[in-house]
Design a protein around this motif. Structure first.
Motif, PDB file in Angstrom:
ATOM      1  N   GLU A  83      73.395 -62.972 -40.708  1.00 54.12           N
ATOM      2  CA  GLU A  83      72.720 -62.174 -39.686  1.00 54.12           C
ATOM      3  C   GLU A  83      73.585 -62.069 -38.421  1.00 54.12           C
ATOM      4  OE1 GLU A  83      67.938 -61.984 -38.948  1.00 54.12           O
ATOM      5  OE2 GLU A  83      68.974 -63.902 -38.860  1.00 54.12           O
ATOM      6  N   ARG A  84      74.175 -63.209 -38.038  1.00 57.97           N
ATOM      7  CA  ARG A  84      74.999 -63.245 -36.828  1.00 57.97           C
ATOM      8  C   ARG A  84      76.220 -62.314 -36.982  1.00 57.97           C
ATOM      9  NH1 ARG A  84      75.093 -68.497 -36.511  1.00 57.97           N
ATOM     10  NH2 ARG A  84      77.137 -68.759 -37.483  1.00 57.97           N
ATOM     11  N   ALA A  85      76.848 -62.395 -38.147  1.00 56.87           N
ATOM     12  CA  ALA A  85      78.071 -61.587 -38.368  1.00 56.87           C
ATOM     13  C   ALA A  85      77.773 -60.094 -38.236  1.00 56.87           C
ATOM     14  CB  ALA A  85      78.636 -61.881 -39.749  1.00 56.87           C
ATOM     15  N   ILE A  86      76.653 -59.675 -38.849  1.00 60.09           N
ATOM     16  CA  ILE A  86      76.324 -58.234 -38.793  1.00 60.09           C
ATOM     17  C   ILE A  86      75.929 -57.818 -37.386  1.00 60.09           C
ATOM     18  CG2 ILE A  86      74.700 -56.488 -39.655  1.00 60.09           C
ATOM     19  CD1 ILE A  86      74.872 -57.895 -42.350  1.00 60.09           C
ATOM     20  N   ASN A  87      75.198 -58.697 -36.685  1.00 63.34           N
ATOM     21  CA  ASN A  87      74.780 -58.348 -35.321  1.00 63.34           C
ATOM     22  C   ASN A  87      75.973 -58.283 -34.374  1.00 63.34           C
ATOM     23  OD1 ASN A  87      72.098 -57.946 -35.784  1.00 63.34           O
ATOM     24  ND2 ASN A  87      71.593 -60.139 -35.610  1.00 63.34           N
ATOM     25  N   ASP A  88      76.988 -59.115 -34.627  1.00 66.41           N
ATOM     26  CA  ASP A  88      78.198 -59.060 -33.768  1.00 66.41           C
ATOM     27  C   ASP A  88      78.924 -57.723 -33.926  1.00 66.41           C
ATOM     28  OD1 ASP A  88      77.727 -61.514 -32.802  1.00 66.41           O
ATOM     29  OD2 ASP A  88      79.228 -62.572 -34.010  1.00 66.41           O
ATOM     30  N   ALA A  89      78.836 -57.185 -35.130  1.00 73.02           N
ATOM     31  CA  ALA A  89      79.536 -55.909 -35.384  1.00 73.02           C
ATOM     32  C   ALA A  89      78.726 -54.717 -34.881  1.00 73.02           C
ATOM     33  CB  ALA A  89      79.794 -55.741 -36.877  1.00 73.02           C
ATOM     34  N   ALA A 108      74.102 -51.007 -39.017  1.00 71.62           N
ATOM     35  CA  ALA A 108      73.973 -52.469 -39.025  1.00 71.62           C
ATOM     36  C   ALA A 108      72.688 -52.878 -39.732  1.00 71.62           C
ATOM     37  CB  ALA A 108      73.995 -52.988 -37.601  1.00 71.62           C
ATOM     38  N   ASP A 109      71.589 -52.163 -39.425  1.00 72.24           N
ATOM     39  CA  ASP A 109      70.291 -52.480 -40.062  1.00 72.24           C
ATOM     40  C   ASP A 109      70.389 -52.298 -41.576  1.00 72.24           C
ATOM     41  OD1 ASP A 109      69.268 -53.082 -37.660  1.00 72.24           O
ATOM     42  OD2 ASP A 109      68.295 -51.117 -37.326  1.00 72.24           O
ATOM     43  N   LEU A 110      71.014 -51.198 -41.933  1.00 75.44           N
ATOM     44  CA  LEU A 110      71.137 -50.887 -43.360  1.00 75.44           C
ATOM     45  C   LEU A 110      71.972 -51.949 -44.082  1.00 75.44           C
ATOM     46  CD1 LEU A 110      70.193 -48.533 -45.105  1.00 75.44           C
ATOM     47  CD2 LEU A 110      72.430 -47.520 -44.820  1.00 75.44           C
ATOM     48  N   GLN A 111      73.079 -52.335 -43.439  1.00 77.63           N
ATOM     49  CA  GLN A 111      73.951 -53.346 -44.033  1.00 77.63           C
ATOM     50  C   GLN A 111      73.210 -54.666 -44.185  1.00 77.63           C
ATOM     51  OE1 GLN A 111      77.430 -52.837 -44.939  1.00 77.63           O
ATOM     52  NE2 GLN A 111      76.719 -54.605 -46.086  1.00 77.63           N
ATOM     53  N   LEU A 112      72.448 -55.001 -43.176  1.00 81.44           N
ATOM     54  CA  LEU A 112      71.705 -56.268 -43.213  1.00 81.44           C
ATOM     55  C   LEU A 112      70.675 -56.236 -44.331  1.00 81.44           C
ATOM     56  CD1 LEU A 112      71.400 -58.985 -41.802  1.00 81.44           C
ATOM     57  CD2 LEU A 112      69.690 -57.994 -40.308  1.00 81.44           C
ATOM     58  N   GLU A 113      70.050 -55.084 -44.487  1.00 86.47           N
ATOM     59  CA  GLU A 113      69.034 -54.941 -45.542  1.00 86.47           C
ATOM     60  C   GLU A 113      69.678 -55.121 -46.919  1.00 86.47           C
ATOM     61  OE1 GLU A 113      66.705 -51.444 -44.878  1.00 86.47           O
ATOM     62  OE2 GLU A 113      65.783 -51.582 -46.870  1.00 86.47           O
ATOM     63  N   LEU A 114      70.802 -54.439 -47.086  1.00 88.61           N
ATOM     64  CA  LEU A 114      71.513 -54.542 -48.372  1.00 88.61           C
ATOM     65  C   LEU A 114      71.961 -55.966 -48.646  1.00 88.61           C
ATOM     66  CD1 LEU A 114      73.813 -51.401 -48.274  1.00 88.61           C
ATOM     67  CD2 LEU A 114      72.090 -51.901 -50.010  1.00 88.61           C
ATOM     68  N   GLY A 150      77.200 -51.995 -32.694  1.00 88.08           N
ATOM     69  CA  GLY A 150      77.713 -51.329 -31.491  1.00 88.08           C
ATOM     70  C   GLY A 150      79.234 -51.247 -31.471  1.00 88.08           C
ATOM     71  N   ASN A 151      79.881 -51.970 -32.358  1.00 87.61           N
ATOM     72  CA  ASN A 151      81.344 -51.929 -32.388  1.00 87.61           C
ATOM     73  C   ASN A 151      81.812 -51.255 -33.685  1.00 87.61           C
ATOM     74  OD1 ASN A 151      84.026 -52.462 -32.156  1.00 87.61           O
ATOM     75  ND2 ASN A 151      83.860 -54.639 -32.669  1.00 87.61           N
ATOM     76  N   LEU A 152      81.658 -51.966 -34.800  1.00 89.77           N
ATOM     77  CA  LEU A 152      82.040 -51.385 -36.083  1.00 89.77           C
ATOM     78  C   LEU A 152      80.902 -50.580 -36.689  1.00 89.77           C
ATOM     79  CD1 LEU A 152      83.873 -54.446 -37.636  1.00 89.77           C
ATOM     80  CD2 LEU A 152      84.926 -52.374 -36.840  1.00 89.77           C
ATOM     81  N   TYR A 153      79.679 -51.051 -36.398  1.00 83.90           N
ATOM     82  CA  TYR A 153      78.495 -50.374 -36.943  1.00 83.90           C
ATOM     83  C   TYR A 153      77.669 -49.785 -35.815  1.00 83.90           C
ATOM     84  CZ  TYR A 153      79.026 -53.003 -41.366  1.00 83.90           C
ATOM     85  OH  TYR A 153      79.474 -53.502 -42.526  1.00 83.90           O
ATOM     86  N   SER A 154      77.044 -48.666 -36.134  1.00 79.70           N
ATOM     87  CA  SER A 154      75.995 -48.218 -35.222  1.00 79.70           C
ATOM     88  C   SER A 154      74.760 -49.065 -35.543  1.00 79.70           C
ATOM     89  CB  SER A 154      75.695 -46.728 -35.466  1.00 79.70           C
ATOM     90  OG  SER A 154      75.190 -46.565 -36.772  1.00 79.70           O
ATOM     91  N   ASP A 155      73.731 -48.960 -34.737  1.00 78.57           N
ATOM     92  CA  ASP A 155      72.509 -49.755 -34.969  1.00 78.57           C
ATOM     93  C   ASP A 155      71.936 -49.483 -36.343  1.00 78.57           C
ATOM     94  OD1 ASP A 155      72.594 -51.096 -32.663  1.00 78.57           O
ATOM     95  OD2 ASP A 155      71.194 -49.786 -31.565  1.00 78.57           O
ATOM     96  N   GLU A 156      71.944 -48.221 -36.648  1.00 77.84           N
ATOM     97  CA  GLU A 156      71.356 -47.811 -37.935  1.00 77.84           C
ATOM     98  C   GLU A 156      72.141 -48.402 -39.109  1.00 77.84           C
ATOM     99  OE1 GLU A 156      70.284 -43.591 -40.106  1.00 77.84           O
ATOM    100  OE2 GLU A 156      70.929 -43.602 -38.030  1.00 77.84           O
TER     101      GLU A 156
END
Lengths: 633, 175
Positions: free
Chosen positions: A163-169, A179-185, A171-177
């Protein structure tokens, strides 16, 4: 008073000098001036052209240098994925300085100006491009880091880390959308991996239990081992079946190894001492009691046989030995085969093998011999065919040739000439091929040779026919050269002179000179036919082919054209096209042809054409009978 | 190879220099020769002027001679008629005749002087024109030299004739 006249002057001096003013045109040097201008202009234009060419070269060399510099920057970026922006900017500046320096290498001012303009215009593009590369590498690196981090988190089952790794990315590598999608997957994958881990653990436990059970069972006799596996209640049915299969395989391998050991002990030639030692060695083998007692019984039985004087060479052992020998014999000479057969007869007479066995082996041997013989014959014929075809250049079939000539639009006369020449070649090739095939078959059927002898004969035969083919082709080429040279010779004379050229190895011009300086062409001493043909050579070499047998290849003098078999269609005479004539013989109409030189040829008549004697068969067809006699000049 | 070392380039530069110099030199020579011609033309005018003057003088002398004879003839006529020639009408007639003779001689000189003056003026203009032509040719030659060498200079610069030879540093991203 007398009046004395006085001369009254009336004439005056000229009122002009009588000189003419020269024209200014006399000073005109415009031609020389124009010439000078043109020369100067020409020199200037030449200099411009040279300069332009040099400048282009230098500019494109600069472009090459620039490409290399860009590639170096790209490589640097790839090789240094952890480089900071400052380091990258330094590299960019260095690269641009290098590019400027590369531009300074240009010697022509034109190239330098062009390069300067180019650098001015492309400076930003260069920076943007390398920047893009840098950023793409950088983001790839960050994505890789993130992917590794996510993977570690997934594999170790550390959900907060994921969770931490995805949240760090975010706004930088991921947009919010994203990031959410990646976390879900990843959450779905996380759950699945957790379930898999539980399942794998259970399977692993089952495997460990199965292996332990197999190890214990393998220590016991087979039946007891199976019983042990059947009684185990902490494993699944499939695992139980698998372990039982492993146990069966284990015992099967063990029994096979033991049997081989026993067979080694029982080899023919074993003595009583070696058999007694073998009985002791049986105790060391991993055997079950009943196997061991059976093997021991075998050894005891052999000892008893030796004690009672029974020959240990059992028919089976003899058969094996003789079979091995038969294979070698089948590759040997005819004499080897006969020797082997007589030995079989002796063994049979001595009672060592039965008569039926003896006949069976002899039958097998003969069959092997025959099939090998036919194989060798077939190989030899193929080889010969290739050699003869190679000598004649492997030309296309006549049908294909005709089609090709028609398609190429060759005129009919030329077509006919080419086809006739190829027919001659083809005829010689076919004839040689037939003679070669016949000689090989003769060797096989009449000489009764073994494979080794056959191979020797075949090699000699191949050499002989290769030489025949080459001589034939050389003679044909010489004949054609003579024909084209325009020397007045009859067909037969031309053939003989061509043969002479081949035999004496002389050129066409030398042959023509010889013909022209010799009044009587029959004085030529042609090469005598070969004294020793291939058959004789073969006979001498092998010695045992039978003195009464005729040489298989029929002797020497190979270069003469063979007699054509079967009728041919007459397509033309040397002296012109023929017309059809007829006459009545005994009230019967007989058809014939008339040549342009007035000869009338009727069915059944013999005539000479192209150095051959022919018989006219009617319908424009004739059969070649023999070579025509040599005509004296 | 550097452009300046190239033999073909040297030929091109040589042709350009030679052509320019040759063109300019010919322009100068044309100017000089034109002036020479103008001077010759002036000399012709001067010779013509002198010829006119000579003719005028001779014509005047003949006219004077004729006048003198006429006067003597008048005097002899009066004397033959027993008329006193040193008083009265004979003197008036003689004075009138002398005045007419002087007027005619005057006209002859006037016409000759005018003609000679025209020729001398023409000679003067010819010389001046010759000088102008020479000056004109000189400036044309200067202009040709300026244009030829100027153009050559630019081209030579493009070709790298004036570039300092540099030592090329080694390759690499860290100069």
């Amino acid at each position: 008073m007398t009046l004395i006249p006085v001369f009254q002057r009336q004439q005056l001096p000229l009122g002009q000098s009588g000189r003419v003013k020269p024209s200014f045109q006399l000073a005109d040097r415009s031609g020389q001036i124009a010439l000078g201008s043109q020369v100067a202009e020409f020199g200037g234009a030449m200099l411009d052209r040279i300069t332009r060419a040099k400048a282009n070269t230098e500019f494109y060399r600069f472009r090459g240098d620039l490409t290399k510099i860009e590639a170096d920057v790209d490589r640097w970026i790839t090789e240094n994925p952890d480089a900071t922006v400052e380091q990258f900017t330094t590299q960019q500046n260095n690269a641009l300085a290098l590019a400027t320096k590369a531009g300074d290498r240009a010697s022509t001012g034109l190239a330098r100006d062009r390069i300067s303009d180019f650098l001015e215009m492309n400076d930003d593009i260069f920076r943007q491009r390398t920047q893009f590369t840098y950023e793409s590498i950088e983001s790839k690196r960050q994505f890789n880091s993130l992917a590794k981090e996510r993977e570690i988190a997934l594999q170790t089952g550390d959900y907060p880390r994921l969770e931490r790794a995805i949240n760090d990315a975010r706004g930088n590598l991921y947009s919010d959308e994203e990031a959410d999608l990646q976390l879900e997957l990843d959450t779905i994958r996380f759950d699945k991996l957790a379930a898999d881990r539980v399942k794998q653990q259970a399977e692993s436990d089952e495997t460990v239990r199965g292996n332990a059970l197999f190890e214990a069972a393998a220590q016991l006799p087979e039946l007891e081992g199976r019983k042990l596996i059947n009684q185990a209640d902490d494993i699944t049915t499939s695992n139980r079946n698998a372990q039982k299969a492993r146990l069966s395989e284990h015992h099967s391998i063990r029994r096979s190894v033991n049997q081989k050991e026993v067979n080694t002990m029982l080899v023919p030639g074993a003595t009583v001492e070696s058999l007694l030692a073998a009985r002791e060695n049986l105790k060391l083998l991993d055997m079950e009691p009943d196997e061991r007692s059976a093997a021991d019984a075998q050894l005891l039985s052999r000892i008893r046989e030796i004690d009672q004087g029974v020959d240990v060479f059992t028919p089976q052992a003899t058969k094996r030995r003789m079979e091995t020998e038969a294979h070698e014999v089948a590759l040997g000479t005819e004499r080897d085969k006969e020797d082997f057969k007589s030995r079989l007869h002796k063994l049979s007479a001595d009672g060592e093998i039965s008569g039926s066995l003896r006949d069976e082996w002899i039958g097998d041997l003969e069959q092997d011999y025959k099939s090998l013989e036919s194989q060798l014959e077939s190989d030899a014929l193929k080889e010969g065919s290739v050699i003869v075809q190679d000598a004649f250049g492997g030309f296309a079939s006549l049908v294909e040739l005709k089609q090709a000539l028609e398609q190429a639009g060759t005129d009919e006369k030329r077509q006919e000439a080419i086809i006739l020449e190829l027919e001659d070649k083809n005829e010689l090739q076919i004839s040689l091929q037939r003679r070669y095939d016949a000689s090989i078959r003769k060797i096989v059927r009449e000489q009764d040779l073994g494979p080794k002898e056959f191979n020797a004969a075949k090699q000699l035969s191949l050499i002989h026919y290769r030489e025949l083919a080459r001589t034939g082709v050389r003679a044909m080429e010489a004949e054609r050269a003579l024909f084209e040279s325009g020397v007045d010779l009859t067909d037969t004379e031309r053939e003989r002179v061509a043969s002479l050229m081949v035999d004496r190895n002389i050129t066409t011009s030398e042959a023509i000179e010889l013909v022209e300086t010799t009044n009587d062409i029959s004085q030529f001493k042609f090469a005598p036919p070969r004294k020793i043909g291939i058959g004789e050579t073969l006979k001498r070499t092998l010695g045992n082919l039978g003195s009464g047998a005729a040489p298989p290849f029929g002797g020497g003098a190979p270069a003469a054209k063979p007699v054509r078999k079967g009728p041919i269609k007459i397509t033309g005479f040397q002296n012109g096209a023929e017309s059809i004539v007829s006459k009545t013989v005994g009230g019967k109409q007989v058809e014939g042809i008339k040549t342009k030189d007035g000869r009338e040829i009727f069915k059944g008549d013999e005539f000479i054409l192209a150095g051959k004697v022919w018989r006219y068969d009617g319908d424009g067809k004739a059969t070649q009978l023999r070579n025509a006699p040599v005509r004296k000049r | 190879m550097d452009t300046s070392d190239d033999p073909i380039t040297a030929v091109a530069v040589g042709a350009s220099v030679f052509g320019t110099l040759s063109s300019a030199a010919n322009q100068r020579r044309q100017g000089r020769e034109a002036q020479k011609l103008a001077n010759q033309r002036a000399a012709v005018d001067l010779a013509d002027a002198e010829a006119v003057e000579k003719q005028t003088r001779e014509a005047a002398r003949l006219e004077l001679e004729r006048g003198r004879k006429l006067l003597k003839s008048q005097k002899a006529g009066f004397a033959a008629g027993n008329v006193r020639v040193d008083v009265g009408s004979p003197l008036v007639v003689a004075a009138q005749t002398r005045a007419d003779i002087a007027r005619d001689v005057g006209y002859i000189f006037e016409r000759g002087t005018t003609q000679a003056s025209r020729f001398r003026q023409s000679a003067k203009f010819e010389r001046k024109y010759g000088k102008t032509l020479r000056t004109q040719a000189k400036w044309a030659a200067v202009s040709t030299l300026f244009q030829g060498f100027g153009s050559l200079g630019f081209r030579a610069k493009d070709a790298g004739f004036f570039k300092k030879k540099e030592t090329v540093l080694g390759e690499g991203l860290n100069p």
